[in-house]
Every structure is written in C-alpha cells, then in structure tokens.
Design a protein around this motif. Structure first.
Motif, short mmCIF file in Angstrom:
data_model
loop_
_atom_site.label_atom_id
_atom_site.label_comp_id
_atom_site.label_asym_id
_atom_site.label_seq_id
_atom_site.Cartn_x
_atom_site.Cartn_y
_atom_site.Cartn_z
N ASN A 1 14.16 -4.01 -5.29
CA ASN A 1 12.91 -3.99 -4.55
C ASN A 1 11.82 -3.34 -5.40
OD1 ASN A 1 14.17 -5.18 -2.39
ND2 ASN A 1 14.45 -3.28 -1.27
N ARG A 2 10.65 -3.92 -5.37
CA ARG A 2 9.51 -3.38 -6.10
C ARG A 2 8.38 -3.12 -5.12
NH1 ARG A 2 8.90 -7.79 -10.63
NH2 ARG A 2 9.89 -9.08 -9.09
N THR A 3 7.64 -2.04 -5.37
CA THR A 3 6.53 -1.70 -4.48
C THR A 3 5.25 -2.37 -4.97
OG1 THR A 3 6.03 0.31 -5.71
CG2 THR A 3 7.53 0.52 -3.84
N ILE A 4 4.38 -2.66 -4.00
CA ILE A 4 3.09 -3.25 -4.31
C ILE A 4 2.03 -2.54 -3.48
CG2 ILE A 4 3.97 -5.54 -4.89
CD1 ILE A 4 3.15 -6.41 -2.04
N ILE A 17 -9.57 -2.71 3.73
CA ILE A 17 -8.21 -2.57 4.27
C ILE A 17 -7.28 -2.31 3.09
CG2 ILE A 17 -6.35 -3.68 5.57
CD1 ILE A 17 -8.46 -5.46 6.86
N PHE A 18 -6.40 -1.30 3.22
CA PHE A 18 -5.46 -0.91 2.18
C PHE A 18 -4.06 -1.39 2.57
CE2 PHE A 18 -8.90 2.17 2.34
CZ PHE A 18 -9.37 2.12 1.03
N PHE A 19 -3.42 -2.09 1.62
CA PHE A 19 -2.08 -2.62 1.86
C PHE A 19 -1.09 -1.94 0.93
CE2 PHE A 19 -4.90 -5.98 3.22
CZ PHE A 19 -4.28 -6.54 4.33
N GLU A 20 0.09 -1.59 1.46
CA GLU A 20 1.21 -1.08 0.66
C GLU A 20 2.47 -1.80 1.16
OE1 GLU A 20 1.41 3.14 1.14
OE2 GLU A 20 -0.17 3.49 -0.34
N GLY A 31 5.25 -4.56 4.59
CA GLY A 31 4.69 -3.24 4.39
C GLY A 31 3.77 -2.83 5.51
N THR A 32 2.86 -1.90 5.17
CA THR A 32 1.90 -1.38 6.15
C THR A 32 0.48 -1.61 5.63
OG1 THR A 32 1.95 0.82 5.14
CG2 THR A 32 3.50 0.41 6.95
N GLN A 40 -7.55 2.11 12.04
CA GLN A 40 -6.60 1.06 12.41
C GLN A 40 -5.47 1.02 11.39
OE1 GLN A 40 -8.69 -2.64 12.74
NE2 GLN A 40 -9.40 -2.20 14.81
N GLN A 41 -4.27 0.71 11.86
CA GLN A 41 -3.13 0.57 10.97
C GLN A 41 -2.09 -0.33 11.63
OE1 GLN A 41 -1.85 4.56 10.36
NE2 GLN A 41 -1.14 4.86 12.44
N GLY A 42 -1.17 -0.82 10.80
CA GLY A 42 -0.13 -1.70 11.34
C GLY A 42 0.81 -2.13 10.23
N THR A 43 1.59 -3.14 10.54
CA THR A 43 2.55 -3.66 9.56
C THR A 43 2.24 -5.12 9.28
OG1 THR A 43 4.13 -4.28 11.28
CG2 THR A 43 4.38 -2.09 10.32
#
Length: 176
Positions: A1-4, A17-20, A31-32, A40-43
């Motif tokens: 698995n690699r993070t982005i 909007i920030f994505f991880e 991710g989130t 605001q936040q979510g998946t």
C-alpha cells in the motif's frame, strides 16, 4: 500500500479540499478529505472498473465415435469450447447432415471450458457424406465473434459385405 495526498484548489473562489489516502494492491484508492475553511470532512473511494466479460463459443471439431459402416447408426460428437471470460448461457445448435437440418439446444458452458454435443446418424448409407455442426446458429447469445462457431466433417462410409468361403466359416469384409 502506498499513501497519496493532493489538494483541489478551485478557480471559482470556492474553498480548497485536501485529500489523503492509500493506493491498494487491487488498484483501488480510499481515504479522507477535509475542507477546513468550511469545517467539512468525510471519506472517499475509487474502485477500478471490472474488466468486461465476453462469450466466444468455438466449434473445435467433429469426430465419429464408431466405425462408419453402411446400415449402422453411428454417433458423431462435436466439441465446443467457450474461449470467453463469462458463462455462455443456454444456446441453440444446428446439425446439417447432407443438407438436412436438425435443431437442438445446449446448456451453458462455463468460461474457459470444453463441452460436447452428440448426433446419431440413423441408418447411414454408403458413400460420401458431409456433417456440419453450428453452435449458437441463431445468435441468441452475444459473442465477440461467431466466425468460429461452425465445424464440418466430410467422410466416406463403406459397405459391409459378408461372403462365405467353401469349407470355412463366414468372413466379414469391408469394401470401400
């Protein structure tokens, strides 16, 4: 698995909007996200599309299961392979014996497997004959190609003759 991680900064004055997330071994992403300016936040999740499935029936060939002798009732066997990635579903078949059509049905053939369909030729006569098998002749199931759905066998049937030899038992001869 690699993070982005990445940021979507809109050009119309909306909030960034920030994505991880993580790239999984199956090719999916999850991710989130967060939009701190508006609390605001979510998946989120992206799943790759499944490869398309297909059916490709192939009439591999026809073979006689018994010796071909005039007056007999030989069985012929057509071999059918599903070269596709999906089960075929039930389909119709046609045998053509010296120009005469005989129709039937065949059960579904799973992807990547082979099956057979038999035809009994009643009281076959001496001489040359042609037998054709066609899988899915009426195109009731969708296939990637139907150009390989036909197999033909041309063959000669011999007469069977019994003669008596004086002072001996009967002998059976096959004459072409």
């Amino acid at each position: 698995n690699r993070t982005i991680s990445f940021t979507d900064i809109p050009t119309n004055g909306a909030h960034p909007i920030f994505f991880e997330g993580v790239l999984h071994t199956d090719g999916s992403l999850s991710g989130t996200y967060s939009a701190p300016d508006v609390n605001q936040q979510g998946t989120w999740q992206v799943v790759p599309a499944s490869p398309p499935t297909f059916v490709d029936l192939q009439a591999v060939g026809i073979q006689a299961l018994q010796p071909l002798v005039a007056g007999s009732n030989p069985t012929f066997r057509a071999t059918i392979r599903n070269n596709g990635s999906a089960s075929s579903g039930n389909f119709n078949i046609r045998w053509i014996a010296d120009g005469q059509n005989f129709y039937g049905g065949h059960y579904s053939i799973p992807a990547g497997t082979v099956d057979t369909h038999d035809y009994i030729w009643s009281n076959i006569t001496a001489g040359q004959h042609t037998l054709t098998f066609i899988a899915n002749f009426d195109h009731t199931i969708a296939e990637t190609t139907t150009r390989n759905n036909l197999a033909t066998l041309t063959f000669t049937v011999r007469s069977d003759v019994t003669i008596s030899i004086v002072g001996s038992s009967s002998v059976r001869l096959s004459v072409p």
